[in-house]
Design a protein around this motif. Structure first.
Motif: not given
Length: 189
Positions: A66-84
């Motif tokens: 289970l992974n929870v990604l938190t952070g400010l806008n533009g910090s890379g949360k969506s990018s991690i999912l997009q990489i996969l």
């Protein structure tokens, strides 16, 4: 919906046959149990080192059950999912993994210069992945390195792979990538 007459019990607007808590939607297919459709980190870990991808200049990430990604806008949360999703999409289109397909059935990221970090000091995007199986402590390392040419702005990026790409393919096999439509100001006429 041309099939709506064959399935009067299902609304064409239903997601996962209205079982959004315990089900997943498989590209318009019927309900699939959550337990049958997930990225299989149950028996292991995935370490991901990312360089020069979108807002991520240099980042190490460990993905577990289970992974929870938190952070400010533009910090890379969506990018991690997009990489996969990008890696799955690319492996599905090119079995060797030596090409990144930025446009496909899972996501569309634009052209090569759109995914290169604006803070990058090189034209290389790197993904170093280590897969560890908790049951037998075996590990597999896959290094992917993609070069973006200054004179070319393409939707396919060539690179090289060091390691067994099939190990990564088996981990990403059941990945389901669902993205939200970002709401922005729009003009209506």
């Amino acid at each position: 919906d041309p099939l709506s007459s064959s399935y009067p019990h299902n609304s064409p607007y239903a997601f996962s046959e209205n079982r959004v808590i315990d089900g997943m939607e498989l590209e318009g297919a019927e309900y699939l149990s959550f337990h049958e459709a997930r990225v299989e980190f149950i028996s292991g870990r995935l370490y991901l080192k990312v360089e020069n991808f979108k807002s991520i200049v240099d980042k190490d990430i460990c993905l577990k059950n289970l992974n929870v990604l938190t952070g400010l806008n533009g910090s890379g949360k969506s990018s991690i999912l997009q990489i996969l999703a990008l890696l799955k999409q690319s492996i599905n289109n090119n079995e060797t993994g030596e090409k990144l397909f930025l446009f496909g059935n899972l996501l569309s990221l634009g052209k090569s210069k759109d995914i290169l970090s604006e803070y990058s000091t090189s034209n290389n995007i790197k993904f170093n992945i280590e897969l560890i199986n908790n049951e037998n402590n075996e590990s597999s390392t896959i290094n992917l390195n993609y070069s973006i040419n200054d004179y070319e702005n393409a939707d396919v990026i060539k690179g090289y792979v060091d390691g067994n790409i099939n190990d990564l393919r088996s981990v990403l096999n059941n990945l389901q990538y669902i993205q939200a439509d970002r709401i922005s100001p729009r003009s209506s006429y």
